[in-house]
Design a protein around this motif. Sequence first.
Motif, PDB file in Angstrom:
ATOM      1  N   GLY A  22       0.809  -1.213   0.000  1.00 55.29           N
ATOM      2  CA  GLY A  22       0.000   0.000   0.000  1.00 55.29           C
ATOM      3  C   GLY A  22       0.844   1.264   0.000  1.00 55.29           C
ATOM      4  O   GLY A  22       0.560   2.223  -0.730  1.00 55.29           O
ATOM      5  N   TYR A  23       1.906   1.262   0.799  1.00 54.72           N
ATOM      6  CA  TYR A  23       2.799   2.424   0.852  1.00 54.72           C
ATOM      7  C   TYR A  23       3.484   2.646  -0.489  1.00 54.72           C
ATOM      8  O   TYR A  23       3.564   3.773  -0.977  1.00 54.72           O
ATOM      9  N   ALA A  24       3.985   1.564  -1.090  1.00 53.92           N
ATOM     10  CA  ALA A  24       4.681   1.684  -2.377  1.00 53.92           C
ATOM     11  C   ALA A  24       3.732   2.152  -3.474  1.00 53.92           C
ATOM     12  O   ALA A  24       4.110   2.984  -4.311  1.00 53.92           O
ATOM     13  N   LEU A  25       2.509   1.644  -3.491  1.00 52.16           N
ATOM     14  CA  LEU A  25       1.545   2.075  -4.510  1.00 52.16           C
ATOM     15  C   LEU A  25       1.153   3.536  -4.308  1.00 52.16           C
ATOM     16  O   LEU A  25       0.974   4.278  -5.277  1.00 52.16           O
ATOM     17  N   ALA A  26       1.014   3.948  -3.056  1.00 56.41           N
ATOM     18  CA  ALA A  26       0.636   5.335  -2.784  1.00 56.41           C
ATOM     19  C   ALA A  26       1.752   6.310  -3.154  1.00 56.41           C
ATOM     20  O   ALA A  26       1.484   7.451  -3.542  1.00 56.41           O
ATOM     21  N   ARG A  27       3.005   5.881  -3.072  1.00 51.45           N
ATOM     22  CA  ARG A  27       4.145   6.747  -3.365  1.00 51.45           C
ATOM     23  C   ARG A  27       4.563   6.734  -4.830  1.00 51.45           C
ATOM     24  O   ARG A  27       5.437   7.488  -5.211  1.00 51.45           O
ATOM     25  N   GLY A  28       3.975   5.873  -5.636  1.00 52.98           N
ATOM     26  CA  GLY A  28       4.301   5.888  -7.056  1.00 52.98           C
ATOM     27  C   GLY A  28       5.114   4.707  -7.540  1.00 52.98           C
ATOM     28  O   GLY A  28       5.578   4.703  -8.667  1.00 52.98           O
ATOM     29  N   GLY A  29       5.319   3.712  -6.705  1.00 58.50           N
ATOM     30  CA  GLY A  29       5.994   2.497  -7.135  1.00 58.50           C
ATOM     31  C   GLY A  29       7.483   2.654  -7.342  1.00 58.50           C
ATOM     32  O   GLY A  29       8.144   3.482  -6.721  1.00 58.50           O
ATOM     33  N   VAL A  30       8.001   1.860  -8.269  1.00 59.83           N
ATOM     34  CA  VAL A  30       9.445   1.794  -8.486  1.00 59.83           C
ATOM     35  C   VAL A  30       9.999   3.106  -9.038  1.00 59.83           C
ATOM     36  O   VAL A  30      11.162   3.434  -8.814  1.00 59.83           O
ATOM     37  N   ALA A  31       9.187   3.882  -9.741  1.00 56.65           N
ATOM     38  CA  ALA A  31       9.651   5.162 -10.288  1.00 56.65           C
ATOM     39  C   ALA A  31      10.026   6.134  -9.164  1.00 56.65           C
ATOM     40  O   ALA A  31      10.908   6.973  -9.331  1.00 56.65           O
ATOM     41  N   ALA A  32       9.367   6.009  -8.026  1.00 58.65           N
ATOM     42  CA  ALA A  32       9.663   6.884  -6.888  1.00 58.65           C
ATOM     43  C   ALA A  32      10.640   6.232  -5.914  1.00 58.65           C
ATOM     44  O   ALA A  32      10.927   6.804  -4.864  1.00 58.65           O
ATOM     45  N   GLY A  33      11.143   5.042  -6.242  1.00 56.09           N
ATOM     46  CA  GLY A  33      12.103   4.371  -5.377  1.00 56.09           C
ATOM     47  C   GLY A  33      11.494   3.404  -4.383  1.00 56.09           C
ATOM     48  O   GLY A  33      12.176   2.943  -3.472  1.00 56.09           O
ATOM     49  N   TYR A  34      10.215   3.081  -4.537  1.00 51.20           N
ATOM     50  CA  TYR A  34       9.532   2.153  -3.641  1.00 51.20           C
ATOM     51  C   TYR A  34       8.956   1.001  -4.464  1.00 51.20           C
ATOM     52  O   TYR A  34       7.818   1.069  -4.922  1.00 51.20           O
TER      53      TYR A  34
END
Length: 82
Positions: A24-36
């Motif tokens: 959930g945190y990674a999806l909310a932050r934008g995934g791999v493009a945002a470093g998560y």
Amino acid sequence: MGHQRLIGYLVWAAVFGALFAWEGYALARGGVAAGYPTLSDTARAVMRYPVGRWVLFALWLWFGWHTFIRGWHFLLREGSGQ
């Protein structure tokens, strides 16, 4: 024996809760493009290589065996009529 089983359930609940929280945190932050990286990003990176595919398949079989088959003693009994 029941106390150990409860601790085991709580540990598994914490593991899955942490996985869902990270997803959930990674999806909310934008995934791999945002470093998560999400779990699917991680699986995609591992499955890029044939060895990674075999390792994930082996883990899937191990998890299925320990989750669904290991406790089914009636399928593994020797002899008939038991």
